[in-house]
Each structure stands twice: as structure tokens, then as C-alpha cells.
Motif scaffolding. Sequence first.
Motif, mmCIF file in Angstrom:
data_model
loop_
_atom_site.group_PDB
_atom_site.id
_atom_site.type_symbol
_atom_site.label_atom_id
_atom_site.label_comp_id
_atom_site.label_asym_id
_atom_site.label_seq_id
_atom_site.Cartn_x
_atom_site.Cartn_y
_atom_site.Cartn_z
ATOM 1 N N VAL A 52 41.444 4.703 -5.406
ATOM 2 C CA VAL A 52 42.211 5.544 -4.491
ATOM 3 C C VAL A 52 43.648 5.616 -4.972
ATOM 4 N N ASN A 53 44.405 6.597 -4.432
ATOM 5 C CA ASN A 53 45.803 6.743 -4.842
ATOM 6 C C ASN A 53 46.724 6.279 -3.724
ATOM 7 N N GLU A 54 48.015 6.452 -3.930
ATOM 8 C CA GLU A 54 49.029 5.934 -3.012
ATOM 9 C C GLU A 54 48.987 6.556 -1.625
ATOM 10 N N GLU A 55 48.288 7.659 -1.464
ATOM 11 C CA GLU A 55 48.185 8.276 -0.143
ATOM 12 C C GLU A 55 47.097 7.652 0.720
ATOM 13 N N TYR A 56 46.313 6.746 0.175
ATOM 14 C CA TYR A 56 45.256 6.072 0.910
ATOM 15 C C TYR A 56 45.896 5.237 2.013
ATOM 16 N N ALA A 57 45.415 5.359 3.244
ATOM 17 C CA ALA A 57 46.090 4.760 4.400
ATOM 18 C C ALA A 57 45.603 3.357 4.760
ATOM 19 N N ASP A 58 44.419 2.966 4.358
ATOM 20 C CA ASP A 58 43.879 1.652 4.731
ATOM 21 C C ASP A 58 44.286 0.583 3.722
ATOM 22 N N ALA A 59 44.046 -0.670 4.089
ATOM 23 C CA ALA A 59 44.322 -1.786 3.195
ATOM 24 C C ALA A 59 43.313 -1.799 2.051
ATOM 25 N N VAL A 60 43.739 -2.309 0.921
ATOM 26 C CA VAL A 60 42.895 -2.368 -0.264
ATOM 27 C C VAL A 60 42.751 -3.812 -0.746
ATOM 28 N N ASP A 61 41.715 -4.042 -1.524
ATOM 29 C CA ASP A 61 41.469 -5.384 -2.058
ATOM 30 C C ASP A 61 42.310 -5.673 -3.293
ATOM 31 N N VAL A 62 42.526 -4.631 -4.096
ATOM 32 C CA VAL A 62 43.253 -4.803 -5.354
ATOM 33 C C VAL A 62 44.130 -3.582 -5.598
ATOM 34 N N VAL A 63 45.332 -3.847 -6.092
ATOM 35 C CA VAL A 63 46.216 -2.778 -6.557
ATOM 36 C C VAL A 63 46.325 -2.901 -8.074
ATOM 37 N N LEU A 64 46.076 -1.801 -8.762
ATOM 38 C CA LEU A 64 46.353 -1.710 -10.197
ATOM 39 C C LEU A 64 47.692 -1.006 -10.319
ATOM 40 N N LEU A 65 48.715 -1.736 -10.693
ATOM 41 C CA LEU A 65 50.066 -1.194 -10.783
ATOM 42 C C LEU A 65 50.445 -1.039 -12.247
ATOM 43 N N TRP A 66 50.545 0.214 -12.691
ATOM 44 C CA TRP A 66 50.951 0.531 -14.058
ATOM 45 C C TRP A 66 52.471 0.594 -14.082
ATOM 46 N N TRP A 67 53.099 -0.186 -14.949
ATOM 47 C CA TRP A 67 54.555 -0.296 -14.934
ATOM 48 C C TRP A 67 55.124 -0.332 -16.341
ATOM 49 N N ARG A 68 56.227 0.386 -16.510
ATOM 50 C CA ARG A 68 56.969 0.379 -17.760
ATOM 51 C C ARG A 68 58.432 0.030 -17.465
ATOM 52 N N ARG A 69 59.108 -0.483 -18.437
ATOM 53 C CA ARG A 69 60.477 -0.988 -18.277
ATOM 54 C C ARG A 69 61.403 0.003 -17.564
ATOM 55 N N ASP A 70 61.305 1.292 -17.829
ATOM 56 C CA ASP A 70 62.232 2.267 -17.265
ATOM 57 C C ASP A 70 61.733 2.925 -15.981
ATOM 58 N N ASP A 71 60.750 2.329 -15.317
ATOM 59 C CA ASP A 71 60.170 2.939 -14.113
ATOM 60 C C ASP A 71 60.966 2.680 -12.837
ATOM 61 N N GLY A 72 62.063 1.947 -12.913
ATOM 62 C CA GLY A 72 62.868 1.689 -11.721
ATOM 63 C C GLY A 72 62.932 0.209 -11.410
ATOM 64 N N ASP A 73 62.981 -0.107 -10.124
ATOM 65 C CA ASP A 73 63.117 -1.484 -9.662
ATOM 66 C C ASP A 73 61.728 -2.075 -9.434
ATOM 67 N N LEU A 74 61.344 -3.019 -10.275
ATOM 68 C CA LEU A 74 60.012 -3.611 -10.186
ATOM 69 C C LEU A 74 59.822 -4.349 -8.866
ATOM 70 N N ARG A 75 60.828 -5.075 -8.402
ATOM 71 C CA ARG A 75 60.697 -5.806 -7.139
ATOM 72 C C ARG A 75 60.373 -4.865 -5.993
ATOM 73 N N ASP A 76 61.112 -3.766 -5.887
ATOM 74 C CA ASP A 76 60.867 -2.805 -4.811
ATOM 75 C C ASP A 76 59.453 -2.233 -4.885
ATOM 76 N N THR A 77 59.000 -1.947 -6.082
ATOM 77 C CA THR A 77 57.655 -1.392 -6.243
ATOM 78 C C THR A 77 56.599 -2.430 -5.895
ATOM 79 N N LEU A 78 56.829 -3.680 -6.259
ATOM 80 C CA LEU A 78 55.888 -4.739 -5.889
ATOM 81 C C LEU A 78 55.820 -4.915 -4.374
ATOM 82 N N VAL A 79 56.957 -4.814 -3.701
ATOM 83 C CA VAL A 79 56.963 -4.911 -2.232
ATOM 84 C C VAL A 79 56.122 -3.785 -1.640
#
Length: 141
Positions: A52-79
Motif C-alpha cells: 500500500v502507499n502513504e494514503e492507506y489509512a489503517d495501521a500496517v505491519d511493516v513500512v518499507l522506507l526508501w531513503w537517500r541522503r538528500d531526501d530531507g530530514d530523516l528523523r521527521d520521516t521516521l516519525v
Amino acid sequence: MSETAQQASSSRDLAERLGFEPSQTVLVFGRGGECDQALRASVEEVTGAEVVNEEYADAVDVVLLWWRRDDGDLRDTLVRAKESLADGGRIWLLTPKVEHDGYVDPSEINDSGQLAGLGQTSSITLTRDWLAACLQPPAVM
């Protein structure tokens, strides 16, 4: 084993190495369109469902978070990613390997994870291009 059977087996191996199981709900977070398509297909094969994508409204078991150095603030995205997790859920943070554009230093992953209230439980070299770090909220007693 035939070549086709070997490919199917190695495809499943990616998701199984990350501990995916049938019936899990998996959210792709970040620049998922640029993610490793073999991993995505492997996850869908093992779980038996499309990710599912970020618009999915229910809780999920696992998040696959693709991240690159220039994507912004990693802490905020992890939250934000952590807010999507069901109890006992985990985040697999997928970052480019050291020789690739967008490499993220392990100390940044550790520091950002701690600031987001997550602990790193493991890390592996997933594919020739991607590293995976498992981050989880502390267990509630």
C-alpha cells in the motif's frame, strides 16, 4: 532446479530475509517508484497482497522506507512512518550502498532513529544497490 524455479526462489528470498510473512500489510514510504522492483515483487509474493502507499489509512505491519541522503530530514520521516505502524510493527529503512548516490551514513540512521523513538535491531546488505536497517519502537511492557 530449473532457471525459472531458481529465479522464483531467489525472488522470495529477498522478502523472507527481511522476515515478511503471509497476510502482512506493507506500506511503501518515500520514493517507492524508484525502489528495487524485485524486492517489491518479492514482498507481494510472500505476503499475498499488493503493498500500500502513504494514503492507506489503517495501521500496517511493516513500512518499507526508501531513503537517500538528500531526501530531507530523516528523523521527521521516521516519525511519520512510525505513526503508520500497528503494535509490534517495524520499519525497514532502505538506503543506497556506500558507492551509490544518496548513501546515508549509519550514524545518521542511528541518531535519527533514536530521536524518532526507534531502535535499530539489525542491518543487512539486501541487494547489490541497497542496504536495509530494521527500526522498531521499544516493546511496551
